[in-house]
Design a protein around this motif. Structure first.
Motif, PDB file in Angstrom:
ATOM      1  N   GLY A 309       1.111  -1.115   0.165  1.00 24.85           N
ATOM      2  CA  GLY A 309      -0.573   0.142  -0.099  1.00 24.85           C
ATOM      3  C   GLY A 309       1.147   1.535  -0.001  1.00 24.85           C
ATOM      4  O   GLY A 309       0.365   2.264  -1.020  1.00 24.85           O
ATOM      5  N   VAL A 313       1.071   5.161  -2.407  1.00 24.28           N
ATOM      6  CA  VAL A 313       0.849   6.268  -1.741  1.00 24.28           C
ATOM      7  C   VAL A 313       2.341   6.745  -2.957  1.00 24.28           C
ATOM      8  O   VAL A 313       1.987   8.440  -2.912  1.00 24.28           O
ATOM      9  CB  VAL A 313       0.731   5.612  -0.546  1.00 24.28           C
ATOM     10  CG1 VAL A 313       0.711   7.930   0.040  1.00 24.28           C
ATOM     11  CG2 VAL A 313      -0.664   5.578  -0.285  1.00 24.28           C
ATOM     12  N   VAL A 382      -5.106  11.971  -1.096  1.00 21.49           N
ATOM     13  CA  VAL A 382      -5.382  11.901  -2.744  1.00 21.49           C
ATOM     14  C   VAL A 382      -7.014  11.202  -3.469  1.00 21.49           C
ATOM     15  O   VAL A 382      -7.951  11.303  -2.720  1.00 21.49           O
ATOM     16  CB  VAL A 382      -4.769   9.960  -1.820  1.00 21.49           C
ATOM     17  CG1 VAL A 382      -4.958   8.525  -3.768  1.00 21.49           C
ATOM     18  CG2 VAL A 382      -3.266  10.401  -2.061  1.00 21.49           C
ATOM     19  N   LEU A 387      -5.549   7.925  -7.189  1.00 20.26           N
ATOM     20  CA  LEU A 387      -5.503   6.486  -6.794  1.00 20.26           C
ATOM     21  C   LEU A 387      -5.605   5.485  -8.041  1.00 20.26           C
ATOM     22  O   LEU A 387      -4.206   3.992  -7.845  1.00 20.26           O
ATOM     23  CB  LEU A 387      -6.814   6.003  -5.288  1.00 20.26           C
ATOM     24  CG  LEU A 387      -6.299   4.830  -5.380  1.00 20.26           C
ATOM     25  CD1 LEU A 387      -4.950   4.218  -4.664  1.00 20.26           C
ATOM     26  CD2 LEU A 387      -6.825   5.264  -3.483  1.00 20.26           C
ATOM     27  N   LYS A 391      -2.554   2.635  -8.838  1.00 16.26           N
ATOM     28  CA  LYS A 391      -2.854   1.397  -8.712  1.00 16.26           C
ATOM     29  C   LYS A 391      -2.375   0.227 -10.073  1.00 16.26           C
ATOM     30  O   LYS A 391      -2.157  -0.343 -10.106  1.00 16.26           O
ATOM     31  CB  LYS A 391      -3.736   0.946  -8.507  1.00 16.26           C
ATOM     32  CG  LYS A 391      -4.237   1.603  -6.759  1.00 16.26           C
ATOM     33  CD  LYS A 391      -5.527   1.685  -6.650  1.00 16.26           C
ATOM     34  CE  LYS A 391      -6.479   0.212  -6.340  1.00 16.26           C
ATOM     35  NZ  LYS A 391      -7.842   0.202  -6.058  1.00 16.26           N
ATOM     36  N   LEU A 435      -7.025  -1.521  -1.574  1.00 15.14           N
ATOM     37  CA  LEU A 435      -6.600  -0.154  -1.213  1.00 15.14           C
ATOM     38  C   LEU A 435      -7.242   1.124  -2.139  1.00 15.14           C
ATOM     39  O   LEU A 435      -8.127   1.479  -3.323  1.00 15.14           O
ATOM     40  CB  LEU A 435      -4.838   0.029  -2.237  1.00 15.14           C
ATOM     41  CG  LEU A 435      -4.592   1.502  -2.215  1.00 15.14           C
ATOM     42  CD1 LEU A 435      -3.701   1.068  -0.496  1.00 15.14           C
ATOM     43  CD2 LEU A 435      -3.282   2.056  -1.865  1.00 15.14           C
ATOM     44  N   GLU A 439      -7.786   3.532   2.904  1.00 10.77           N
ATOM     45  CA  GLU A 439      -6.823   3.328   3.464  1.00 10.77           C
ATOM     46  C   GLU A 439      -5.298   3.526   3.078  1.00 10.77           C
ATOM     47  O   GLU A 439      -4.247   3.644   3.759  1.00 10.77           O
ATOM     48  CB  GLU A 439      -6.329   2.037   2.883  1.00 10.77           C
ATOM     49  CG  GLU A 439      -6.659   0.431   3.482  1.00 10.77           C
ATOM     50  CD  GLU A 439      -6.021   0.695   4.383  1.00 10.77           C
ATOM     51  OE1 GLU A 439      -6.470   0.878   5.633  1.00 10.77           O
ATOM     52  OE2 GLU A 439      -4.694  -0.048   4.777  1.00 10.77           O
ATOM     53  N   THR A 440      -4.904   4.926   2.183  1.00  7.22           N
ATOM     54  CA  THR A 440      -4.896   5.759   1.357  1.00  7.22           C
ATOM     55  C   THR A 440      -4.242   6.581   3.290  1.00  7.22           C
ATOM     56  O   THR A 440      -3.004   6.804   3.695  1.00  7.22           O
ATOM     57  CB  THR A 440      -4.562   6.881   0.701  1.00  7.22           C
ATOM     58  OG1 THR A 440      -5.723   7.136   1.082  1.00  7.22           O
ATOM     59  CG2 THR A 440      -4.638   6.083  -0.400  1.00  7.22           C
ATOM     60  N   LYS A 441      -5.425   7.201   3.689  1.00  5.89           N
ATOM     61  CA  LYS A 441      -5.067   8.574   4.674  1.00  5.89           C
ATOM     62  C   LYS A 441      -4.599   7.768   5.867  1.00  5.89           C
ATOM     63  O   LYS A 441      -3.978   8.763   6.838  1.00  5.89           O
ATOM     64  CB  LYS A 441      -6.716   8.629   5.300  1.00  5.89           C
ATOM     65  CG  LYS A 441      -7.112   9.819   4.004  1.00  5.89           C
ATOM     66  CD  LYS A 441      -8.056   9.990   4.448  1.00  5.89           C
ATOM     67  CE  LYS A 441      -8.819  10.954   3.617  1.00  5.89           C
ATOM     68  NZ  LYS A 441     -10.968  11.772   4.028  1.00  5.89           N
TER      69      LYS A 441
END
Lengths: 487, 443
Positions: A309, A313, A382, A387, A391, A435, A439-441
């Motif tokens: 992940g 990012v 993001v 995103l 990916k 993802l 999740e990115t946060k």
């Protein structure tokens, strides 16, 4: 070229992170909820899985990986020993020991080994990094019976010829001065020293001039005997061979290699220093025409369940051409030829760093813009389209990383060294697809260093000294000083 | 099932009496030419779910003149900065969102664009490439920003590479007439001087389909590539072929020398450039083998004669493959406390030794094995295949020469090597450059 050599260098570091990521599924992370599948359709980049391979051990504890590949009539044989600069005492032992394997073995002198290998058009080389020592070779399949005994004798019974060692040592010491002629080839060594200080991860694999001068054959023999043992080593064979015949040949070549003692390894998870303030290491290079710099802090270890992940990012921040950093610093501002960021993992720690370069008089503008762009991770976050693109990019660029015998052998070598398995490859696409924005946060807030940033600036100190002071406590050294110390 | 590479190694198997004789034929590389003159070559390889598209444009720094040096390379950058359908930044954004990546490189002879992508993004690549070939929008604002990027590229090369710091000035001395005289990146003042008009003309002249060769390798179907080529590239009109490069470098009539000062250099670097013929010359293969005998591997002449004897920390040779006669480079980095003069003498001694006494059959056989290994390594990847096929097509006149190359290497004899050493690597034909921390003062 669109991308700079530095960008490529950093890119390759980033790819190492990508390749060597955790085999643990994201959903296995205990501290956070399992990620939800993204709500948008994933871009189909085709299916890709690791070719079949077999792993086993000889009676003496040597680990073997076999992966037949018939595309070209070549074979790659690599060996990896769990010993690197983290095991150094004076500095440079791991590297010098690895290099010394090639100085004569099995009744052949250095020159005779080189003649034999070169005549076949083959390669045979050795090196050492922070945590592993490597022997690498490739050759035509028809030459297996010539090359295997050479590889075996070089790895298991090197001569440590003293005359050749003296020459090697002098070349290595001179090589340190040569490396310092190019800021980009040494800046990572300064940065690791700034982050890890006296911890084993702070040691440069190259050693420094003072340490190398004190090295002698007896020290190297001790290092060799301590770590070059079958139970501390893996052999990977990839290419055009018959598996049953290869097993028999490997047993013959390495079966007699004896375990000498228990191998003891340092506990790298302890005594990692805390970063408690912004610091700047200003490395003066008197004739510099540009400033080369890194900004960053601590990263993550190989076994971190979030590494895949984080790779995605980081792709958005600084891992591809359209990344925020490259877009702002290069495309919009024209301040540099390339800007990147990367997580570089080690087994028990890691670093994160933003890297770029600019002409001396735009140093401040470039650093400020890098920091401002970096802060978007927290201030803006993001969006879904970005995103999704990242990916697709990460998945689409994945299969060519495992195309050649050498790449596949390198992957197996790292699986041994860092303890992950083929689920890393085979589950990679699904992990990336899973993802989510949420999740990115979580990844941003948990892993990207926001405070206590560390800076290394290599440039003309007279021109950029005032700028350097703006970002933290400045320590100044000269690039011609011995080693990479922050003192 | 991975396609075997024996398709590309039929002759090798025969000529080198090597392994893997399960050969197919050169016809595995299929090609066609569109009505507008664009040649397309296709190699199907289903080993990974990816493909490459390489576009080779016959334009490089040899097509420049003083005042616009470096424009070929600068134009390479501009090709990413916006066209009709895909505006500024959208080429990269579109490609990356489809899982693709790209890059490009410019040489003295060619500008090459490389797209690497999941195979199912093939049509997107055609759409992107066709748009920028037919409808590039040269935006003044983008030009200004990109000037600084290229200036940074030039600076960072000089900061980090002694080869660059020395080879640029050396070319300027070795060539007095031909445009190989300047570095591909161009002179600093020219980087800041190109006009929009220069760029528009450059695009129209050189980025015409009849001036390009396209190679697509990977998990694709020939019929589909042909259909997409006709659909996307077929409608782009041909242009009047570019003017030929007329200047021929006059014969060098005596040794030339230069010195470059760089304070941070710890030991002197010595570079020697000898004029040699173009890639299409019959002597190309003998010179290429000579280059390998001198510097490939630790058993090579330069390693044994300089590095092992601690005269140099490193020594190498480099012979570019090129359209016009170019330079054969010999380079050495002095060991500590060794003078530039000593390194220069030792390099020349090794070259003279070959001119006087020749090489052994054993050395020659070694190099043939090295060439075969390098050939296989190159063809391990779809990227290597695409690049190599296009390179042979352009430098040697046909991609089929790739299949003949082993035969031509095999024909090289020790006498050929001695002859080319005597003919080209002689004092009157060389330029010697030294890079060091400080130039000696006049007494």
């Amino acid at each position: 070229m669109k991308l700079s050599p530095l960008s490529k260098q950093i890119k390759s570091c980033w790819l190492v992170a990508l390749v060597l990521g955790s085999s643990v599924a994201l959903s296995a992370c205990n501290s956070t909820p399992a990620p939800k599948i993204a709500e948008v359709a994933a871009v189909d980049t085709g299916s890709f899985s690791l070719p079949q391979y077999e792993q086993y051990q000889l009676a003496n504890g040597l680990t073997v990986y076999l992966m037949p590949q018939k595309e070209v009539p070549l074979i790659t044989i690599d060996a990896v020993v769990r010993a690197g600069s983290v095991n150094d005492i004076l500095g440079g032992e791991a590297r010098l020991t690895a290099k010394s394997l090639m100085l004569g073995a099995g009744g052949k002198t250095k020159a005779e080994i080189e003649q034999a290998v070169d005549f076949l058009g083959a390669s045979l080389g050795s090196s050492a990094g922070k945590e592993g020592s490597y022997l690498s070779s490739d050759f035509m399949a028809k030459d297996l019976d010539v090359m295997l005994p050479i590889i075996s004798s070089v790895l298991t019974s090197p001569d440590f010829d003293s005359k050749e060692f003296t020459k090697l040592k002098e070349r290595e010491i001179a090589g340190l001065s040569q490396a310092k002629e190019s800021p980009r080839s040494v800046i990572g060594r300064y940065f690791d020293k700034l982050i890890f200080a006296d911890h084993a991860y702070g040691k440069p694999s190259s050693g420094n001039r003072d340490g190398l001068k004190k090295q002698d054959i007896s020290r190297l023999k001790r290092f060799y005997q301590s770590y070059y043992q079958p139970q501390n080593t893996a052999i990977t064979v990839v290419g055009d061979f018959d598996k049953a015949a290869m097993k028999a040949k490997l047993k013959q070549a390495f079966g007699q290699w004896e375990m000498l003692s228990q191998v003891s390894q340092p506990n790298l998870a302890v005594d990692l220093p805390e970063l408690d303030r912004n610091r700047v290491l200003l490395v003066n290079k008197g004739d510099a025409i540009e400033t080369t710099f890194l900004i960053g802090g601590k990263g993550v270890a190989y076994d971190n369940a979030d590494l895949v992940g984080l790779t995605v990012v980081n792709t958005i921040l600084g891992g591809r051409f359209t990344s925020w950093l490259n877009d702002e610093l290069r495309v919009n501002a024209g301040l540099t030829y390339g800007a990147r960021s990367a997580f570089i993992p080690y087994s028990k720690a890691g670093v994160f760093r933003i890297s770029t370069f600019t002409k001396s008089d735009t140093t401040e503008a470039a650093i400020d813009l890098a920091l401002e762009t970096y802060s978007r991770l927290w201030e803006q976050g993001v969006d879904q389209a970005t995103l999704d693109s990242a990916k697709a990019y990460v998945k689409g660029q994945f299969p060519p990383k495992y195309e050649t015998n050498g790449q596949l052998a390198g992957l197996l070598t790292n699986m041994y060294l860092y303890g992950f398995d083929d689920s890393y490859i085979n589950d990679f696409q699904a992990k990336v697809d899973g993802l989510t924005i949420a999740e990115t946060k979580r990844l941003v807030s948990k892993y990207f260093p926001q405070d206590n940033l560390q800076y290394v600036l290599i440039g003309n100190a007279d021109n950029i000294g005032t700028v350097a002071a703006k970002y933290g406590t400045v320590t100044q050294v000269d690039i011609k000083d011995i080693g990479f110390d922050v003192k | 099932m991975k396609r075997t590479l024996s398709a590309l190694s039929l002759s090798l198997g025969l000529m080198f009496a090597a392994t893997a004789a399960q050969a197919t034929t050169a016809e595995d590389v299929k090609s066609f030419t569109l009505d507008n003159g664009m040649k397309v070559m296709v190699l199907e390889d289903h080993s990974i779910p990816n493909a490459n598209m390489y576009l080779f444009w016959k334009v490089g720094s040899r097509n420049e003149v003083p005042g616009i040096t470096g424009i070929s390379h600068f134009f390479e950058h501009m090709m990413f900065n916006g066209s009709n359908k895909y505006g500024p930044k959208m080429f990269d954004r579109t490609m990356e969102a489809a899982g693709g990546a790209n890059n490009a490189y410019t040489t003295e002879d060619l500008t090459v664009y490389t797209d690497w992508f999941p195979a199912n993004a093939l049509e997107t690549m055609f759409d992107l490439e066709a748009d920028r070939i037919a409808n590039l929008d040269i935006n003044p604002q983008m030009v200004e920003s990109e000037r600084n990027v290229v200036a940074s590229e030039r600076t960072t090369g000089l900061e980090n590479s002694n080869w660059r710091a020395l080879s640029g000035p050396l070319k300027g001395v070795a060539f007095q007439a031909h445009p190989y005289s300047w570095s591909v990146i161009g002179h600093e003042s020219d980087i800041h001087a190109w006009t929009l008009d220069d760029l528009v003309k450059y695009h129209k002249t050189y980025y015409a389909p009849n001036n390009a060769v396209v190679v697509i390798a990977g998990d694709v179907q020939f019929d589909n590539v042909k259909k997409l080529s006709e659909q996307y590239f077929g409608a782009i009109p041909a242009q009047t072929p570019p003017a030929k490069v007329r200047t021929v470098e006059p014969e060098q009539k005596g040794e030339r020398r230069l010195f470059v000062e760089k304070a941070s250099v710890s030991t002197p670097n010595v570079m020697i450039g000898y004029h040699t013929p173009a890639a299409k010359s019959d002597d190309y293969y003998a010179l290429d083998v000579l280059s390998s005998i001198l510097s490939e591997g630790n058993s090579s002449r330069l390693y044994q004669g300089l590095v092992d004897k601690q005269i140099a920390l490193a020594a190498q040779t480099y012979m570019p493959t090129s359209f016009d006669p170019n330079l054969f480079y010999v380079f050495g980095i002095a060991s500590p406390k060794v003078s530039a003069e000593t390194v220069e003498k030792a390099l020349i001694e090794q070259i003279d030794l070959i001119a006087e006494k020749g090489v052994t059959q054993h050395e020659l056989d070694k190099v043939k094995n090295i060439k075969l290994m390098n050939f296989y390594r190159t063809l391990e990847t779809i990227n290597g295949k695409a690049n190599t096929i296009g390179t042979y097509e352009l430098y040697f006149g046909s991609y089929k020469k790739l299949f003949n190359a082993p035969e031509l290497y095999n024909k090289v004899t020790p006498a050929d090597i001695q002859r080319v050493a005597k003919t080209y690597l002689k004092k009157s034909n060389r330029t010697v450059g030294v890079l060091a921390a400080k130039e000696e003062m006049d007494k």
